[in-house]
Motif scaffolding. Sequence first.
Motif, short mmCIF file in Angstrom:
data_model
loop_
_atom_site.label_atom_id
_atom_site.label_comp_id
_atom_site.label_asym_id
_atom_site.label_seq_id
_atom_site.Cartn_x
_atom_site.Cartn_y
_atom_site.Cartn_z
N ARG A 79 -51.69 -39.59 26.39
CA ARG A 79 -53.42 -38.90 26.96
C ARG A 79 -54.00 -39.62 27.66
NH1 ARG A 79 -55.51 -35.89 22.35
NH2 ARG A 79 -53.58 -35.15 20.95
N ALA A 80 -54.94 -39.54 28.64
CA ALA A 80 -55.97 -39.86 29.57
C ALA A 80 -57.05 -39.92 29.57
CB ALA A 80 -55.31 -40.50 31.31
N GLU A 81 -57.79 -41.10 29.39
CA GLU A 81 -59.76 -40.10 28.64
C GLU A 81 -60.03 -40.49 30.62
OE1 GLU A 81 -61.37 -40.89 26.66
OE2 GLU A 81 -59.29 -40.74 25.72
N LYS A 95 -47.16 -45.87 27.74
CA LYS A 95 -46.52 -45.99 28.98
C LYS A 95 -45.11 -47.27 28.58
CE LYS A 95 -49.64 -48.86 31.11
NZ LYS A 95 -50.63 -49.41 32.20
N GLY A 96 -45.22 -48.16 27.71
CA GLY A 96 -44.69 -49.36 27.66
C GLY A 96 -43.19 -48.47 26.66
N MET A 97 -43.23 -47.27 26.49
CA MET A 97 -42.58 -46.91 25.65
C MET A 97 -40.40 -47.28 26.67
SD MET A 97 -43.80 -43.77 22.51
CE MET A 97 -45.33 -44.83 21.67
N LYS A 98 -40.32 -46.64 26.16
CA LYS A 98 -38.70 -46.63 26.95
C LYS A 98 -38.55 -45.24 26.85
CE LYS A 98 -33.41 -47.09 25.91
NZ LYS A 98 -32.01 -47.27 25.01
N THR A 99 -38.89 -44.21 26.31
CA THR A 99 -38.52 -43.12 26.04
C THR A 99 -39.44 -42.46 26.88
OG1 THR A 99 -40.36 -42.46 24.28
CG2 THR A 99 -38.14 -42.46 24.17
N TYR A 100 -40.57 -43.13 27.35
CA TYR A 100 -41.05 -42.94 28.15
C TYR A 100 -41.27 -43.53 30.02
CZ TYR A 100 -45.51 -42.78 31.79
OH TYR A 100 -46.41 -42.56 32.94
N HIS A 101 -39.90 -44.38 30.35
CA HIS A 101 -39.50 -45.44 30.81
C HIS A 101 -38.73 -44.48 31.81
CE1 HIS A 101 -39.60 -48.90 33.69
NE2 HIS A 101 -38.47 -48.83 33.45
N VAL A 161 -43.75 -34.44 31.46
CA VAL A 161 -44.77 -35.43 31.29
C VAL A 161 -45.56 -34.63 31.42
CG1 VAL A 161 -45.85 -37.54 31.28
CG2 VAL A 161 -43.36 -37.89 31.50
N VAL A 162 -47.03 -35.14 30.30
CA VAL A 162 -48.07 -33.80 30.58
C VAL A 162 -48.88 -34.45 30.50
CG1 VAL A 162 -48.14 -32.66 28.62
CG2 VAL A 162 -49.08 -31.45 30.93
#
Length: 273
Positions: A168-170, A150-156, A61-62
């Motif tokens: 992405r983050a602000e 962040k709510g995605m299964k593939t992220y979790h 994760v980047v």
Amino acid sequence: SSDIAHYVYQTGTAHGKRVQAMGGAKNHGIVLPDADLDQVVKDLSGAAFGSAGERCMALPVVVPVGKKTADELRERMVAEIGTLKVGVSTDPDAHYGPVVSAQHRAKIADYIRIGQEEGAELVVDGRDFQLQGFEQGFFIGPSLFDGVKKGMKTYHEEIFGPVLQIVRAETMEEAIALPSEHQYGNGVAIFTRNGRAAREFAANVNVGMVGINVPIPVPVAYHTFGGWKRSAFGDTNQHGVEGVKFYTKVKTVTARWPEGDVADSSFVIPTMK
């Protein structure tokens, strides 16, 4: 997996055993706008795709901070992925080889499918990769997602394959919150030229091992290795002094060597005198 690690920990400690049980991971790399993107891209390429992503300290994760940083990083990563060579493990020019089994290859491909269904943008799809002469091998090409939430299964969950996800983050605060709030807390990295930002990040992020411009923050063996949260169960780390502590018990010896033939009764029971 963390479920098995937790089971081993609970079972062992219930029988009075000391347990170290290492679980899963979802390591993040935070990229600030002042980072050296040429170096970051090279670091991410090795950390995300090296060993086919099959290592607990991979960086899948980047988190680029700001749209400009994210857009430029994405463009450069696509170009970098195009230079990667997937080959047999005996090929000295190969960047990585096959994954461990046909079943695991299918699992990685399924995660890629799920990522698309969840709404993430599949920028590079490695599922159709085949190596000439080794068509039955367990090879899978490098894949890149953008727009992961962040709510995605593939992220979790831990994919454990050559798949890099861009989240992405602000702001830096938003970026720090992502690994801090994730179920895993094995490793994390920040890429920046700003020493103050790096110190604040290292102090505040809720992860067990931190790299500053180091994509895979594995310390040398005389330091300790171990994550937090669902990445590790037990109260000691591996290696170094912590590793010695895990395999030893403390013995405390209290001794006195009185002089002369007559015992001093004041030493029999402790007093205030």
